[in-house]
Design an enzyme around this catalytic site. Structure first.
Site, PDB file in Angstrom:
ATOM      1  N   CYS A  93     -47.023  39.441  55.728  1.00  0.00           N
ATOM      2  CA  CYS A  93     -46.822  38.557  54.572  1.00  0.00           C
ATOM      3  C   CYS A  93     -48.154  37.950  54.141  1.00  0.00           C
ATOM      4  CB  CYS A  93     -45.807  37.465  54.904  1.00  0.00           C
ATOM      5  SG  CYS A  93     -46.288  36.454  56.313  1.00  0.00           S
TER       6      CYS A  93
ATOM      7  N   GLN B 299     -35.467  36.935  55.952  1.00  0.00           N
ATOM      8  CA  GLN B 299     -36.261  37.213  54.745  1.00  0.00           C
ATOM      9  C   GLN B 299     -35.601  36.587  53.516  1.00  0.00           C
ATOM     10  OE1 GLN B 299     -39.202  38.510  54.266  1.00  0.00           O
ATOM     11  NE2 GLN B 299     -39.684  39.999  55.842  1.00  0.00           N
TER      12      GLN B 299
ATOM     13  N   TYR C  56     -42.170  40.039  67.775  1.00  0.00           N
ATOM     14  CA  TYR C  56     -41.885  38.894  66.881  1.00  0.00           C
ATOM     15  C   TYR C  56     -40.518  39.115  66.225  1.00  0.00           C
ATOM     16  CZ  TYR C  56     -46.920  37.756  67.017  1.00  0.00           C
ATOM     17  OH  TYR C  56     -48.197  37.425  67.409  1.00  0.00           O
TER      18      TYR C  56
ATOM     19  N   ASP D 109     -44.053  42.180  62.659  1.00  0.00           N
ATOM     20  CA  ASP D 109     -43.980  41.423  61.398  1.00  0.00           C
ATOM     21  C   ASP D 109     -44.392  39.993  61.723  1.00  0.00           C
ATOM     22  OD1 ASP D 109     -43.395  40.327  58.964  1.00  0.00           O
ATOM     23  OD2 ASP D 109     -41.241  40.673  59.035  1.00  0.00           O
TER      24      ASP D 109
ATOM     25  N   GLU E 212     -39.099  37.692  71.594  1.00  0.00           N
ATOM     26  CA  GLU E 212     -39.319  36.569  70.681  1.00  0.00           C
ATOM     27  C   GLU E 212     -39.434  35.324  71.551  1.00  0.00           C
ATOM     28  OE1 GLU E 212     -39.758  33.977  68.141  1.00  0.00           O
ATOM     29  OE2 GLU E 212     -39.237  35.801  67.039  1.00  0.00           O
TER      30      GLU E 212
END
EC number: 2.1.1.-
Length: 450
Positions: A405, A280, A309, A378, A330
Site C-alpha cells: 500500500c 481491505q 502479516y 502485504d 500474525e
C-alpha cells in the site's frame, strides 16, 4: 520571495501528495490543488530556504483535466485530494508515482503496468472513521482540515458507501438529541471522540462503533437503543479510548447491542469482521487485486504457501483453493482466532494460522521441515523489516508475492530482496483508493538460480 506575496506560477508537475509543482527564482513552489499545464496566481503561505507552499488565488489558465468538485471541503480536508482531477488522469498519476520511484532507484528496466481502475470511483469505502467535535456550540462530525485538527463539518463523505453516510448523520443527530458532549482534545474531556461505521457490501450488515473517552456515560443506554433502531444496523459497539492521544481506537471493545461481528465477502470467501479487524477498504476492488496477485504468482496445485502479516486470513483463504496448503502468522491474537474461524466458516481445511512474528515463525517452520514454495506478504505502510527479508530469503521459496500500500517502501524492500538473489521485472499498480493519492501495487519476486 516572502510570505503572503502573490506570484504568478506555471505548474509543471504533481508531487507524490498531488500538489502542483512550480519553479520560481530557483525555488520549488508546491501549490495546493493546482494541476500541470495551469497558470495560477498564488499566495505564498510558507517560504523556506529552497521551497515554498502556496495556495491558488486565481486560475489564469485552466487544465482540461480539471473537474468541478461539488464540495470544496472534500479536497480541503484531504478526504479526496484528487477529486478535482479526471479519473483517467488520477490513474496515470498513480502509475507515474511508481515509475518515478523506480527511476530514482536506477530500476528503469522494470515494467510498470497500467493502473487497474476501481469498479467504483466514489462511494467505495466499506468503513468510515470520522472525528466528533464541538463546532459553533454543537456536536458535529466531519474531517480535519489538511495538516490541522480543525474540524470541517460534513454531511457527505464522497468516497464512503452512501449507506454509511446515512448512518453517520443519523448517529450524529441521536448524539445531539441526547446532549452527549463531543470530545475536547485540548482538555481531554467530553465523551464521543470518533464514530466508526463499517458496512458489508455482501450482506448489508452495519456495525456502529462509538469511540469514547469513558466506557459509560449517562445517555449511553438511550443512545444505544436509538442507534439499534437505525435501518440496517446489526451491531453497536463502544470502543474505550481513555488516553490523550492521536490514535483513534483504544484497546478494549464492549458490545452494547447486536452481533459481535459482521460478515463480508472477497470473491466467494466469507469473512467475519470484528470491530478492530483489518479488512481491505474497497470491497469490489479487493477480489480483483487478489486475483491479479494469484494470476501473477502462477500458483501450482502442489504449492505450499505462507501468508505473512495474515490479519484475518483474507489473502491466504483466497489463495487456498489454488494450492496444497496455506500456513499463516500474525502478531495480533484476535486476528489469528478470526482467521482460523474464517477458514472453518468456509470449509477450508488446508489453511491454518498461528500467533507470532513472521521473522521468528518462518525459520522455525523451515527447521521443522516445511518446504515453502510461495510467500505472500502485504505489509503495513512502513514496509518490511530487514529481519523479515532475511527470514523470507532463508525460507528459500521459489517466489515472493509482494502486495504493497506504499510503493516507496516497496521499491526499497524489492532492492533488498534483489541483493539476496530474488529478482522482479514488473510492478502492477492497482487503484484501491480513488480520489486520493494512495496507490496499491503488486510485484512477484522469483528466486534466481544461484
Amino acid at each position: 520571495m516572502q510570505k503572503n506575496q502573490i506570484v504568478d506560477l506555471e505548474i509543471t508537475d504533481l508531487s507524490y501528495e498531488a500538489m502542483g509543482v512550480a519553479h520560481l527564482d530557483g525555488m520549488t513552489v508546491f501549490v495546493n490543488n493546482a494541476l500541470p499545464g495551469e497558470i495560477v496566481s498564488a499566495k505564498l503561505l510558507k517560504v523556506k530556504k529552497n521551497f515554498a507552499f502556496a495556495k491558488i488565488e486565481k486560475i489564469k489558465k485552466e487544465s482540461p483535466d480539471r473537474i468541478n468538485v461539488k464540495l470544496r471541503q472534500w479536497v480541503q480536508t484531504g478526504l479526496a485530494s484528487l477529486a478535482h482531477i479526471k479519473y483517467d488522469k488520477q490513474l496515470e498519476f498513480k502509475r507515474n508515482q511508481v515509475v518515478n520511484l523506480l527511476h530514482k532507484a536506477d530500476l528503469d528496466n522494470v515494467k510498470v503496468g497500467q493502473t487497474m481502475p476501481s469498479p467504483e470511483e466514489t462511494g467505495y469505502r466499506n468503513k468510515a472513521q470520522v472525528p466528533v467535535r464541538e463546532v459553533n456550540g454543537k456536536l458535529d462530525i466531519g474531517f480535519f482540515r489538511k495538516h490541522s485538527h480543525d474540524l470541517v463539518p460534513l454531511t457527505s463523505f464522497f468516497t464512503t458507501d452512501p449507506e454509511i453516510d446515512r448512518v453517520l448523520i443519523k448517529v450524529r443527530d441521536i448524539l445531539r438529541k441526547n446532549h452527549v458532549p463531543a470530545y475536547d482534545e485540548i482538555h481531554n474531556k467530553g465523551e464521543v471522540r470518533y464514530l466508526e461505521v463499517r458496512r458489508s457490501k455482501a450482506t448489508g450488515e452495519i456495525m456502529v462503533i462509538l469511540v469514547c473517552l469513558h466506557k459509560d456515560f449517562p445517555q449511553l443506554k438511550e443512545v444505544t437503543k436509538e442507534i439499534s433502531e437505525i435501518k440496517g444496523v446489526t451491531s453497536v459497539v463502544l470502543n474505550h479510548n481513555p488516553k490523550k492521544t492521536n490514535v483513534i481506537l483504544g484497546k478494549k471493545d464492549y458490545l452494547l447491542w447486536g452481533e459481535p461481528q459482521i460478515t463480508d465477502k472477497i470473491g466467494d470467501v466469507s469473512f467475519k469482521i470484528s470491530p478492530q479487524s483489518f479488512f481491505q477498504i474497497n470491497s469490489l476492488q479487493t477480489p480483483r487485486l487478489y486475483d491479479l496477485a494469484i494470476q501473477k504468482a502462477d500458483l501450482k496445485p502442489d504449492d505450499v504457501v505462507i501468508d505473512a502479516y495474515s490479519g484475518i486470513g483474507t489473502i491466504g483463504l483466497s489463495v487456498a483453493k489454488h494450492v496444497k496448503a496455506v500456513r499463516g502468522m500474525e502478531v495480533i491474537e484476535p486476528a489469528v482466532e478470526d482467521a482460523n474461524a474464517n477458514a472453518k466458516l468456509n470449509g477450508i481445511t488446508n489453511a491454518e494460522y498461528v500467533v507470532g512474528k513472521a521473522e521468528e515463525v518462518m525459520p522455525r517452520w523451515a527447521k521443522e521441515g516445511l518446504k515453502t514454495d510461495v510467500i505472500f506478504v502485504d505489509p503495513p505502510r512502513k514496509g518490511l523489516t530487514p529481519e523479515f527479508i532475511d527470514a523470507a530469503v532463508e525460507t528459500n521459496p521459489k517466489k515472493i508475492v509482494y502486495i504493497s500500500c506504499n510503493p516507496a517502501t516497496m521499491v526499497r524492500d524489492l532492492q533488498l530482496f534483489k541483493e539476496q538473489g530474488y529478482d522482479f521485472d514488473e510492478i502492477d499498480p492497482v487503484d484501491m483508493f480513488p480520489q486520493t493519492p494512495h496507490v496499491e501495487a503488486v510485484a512477484v519476486l522469483e528466486r534466481t538460480e544461484k
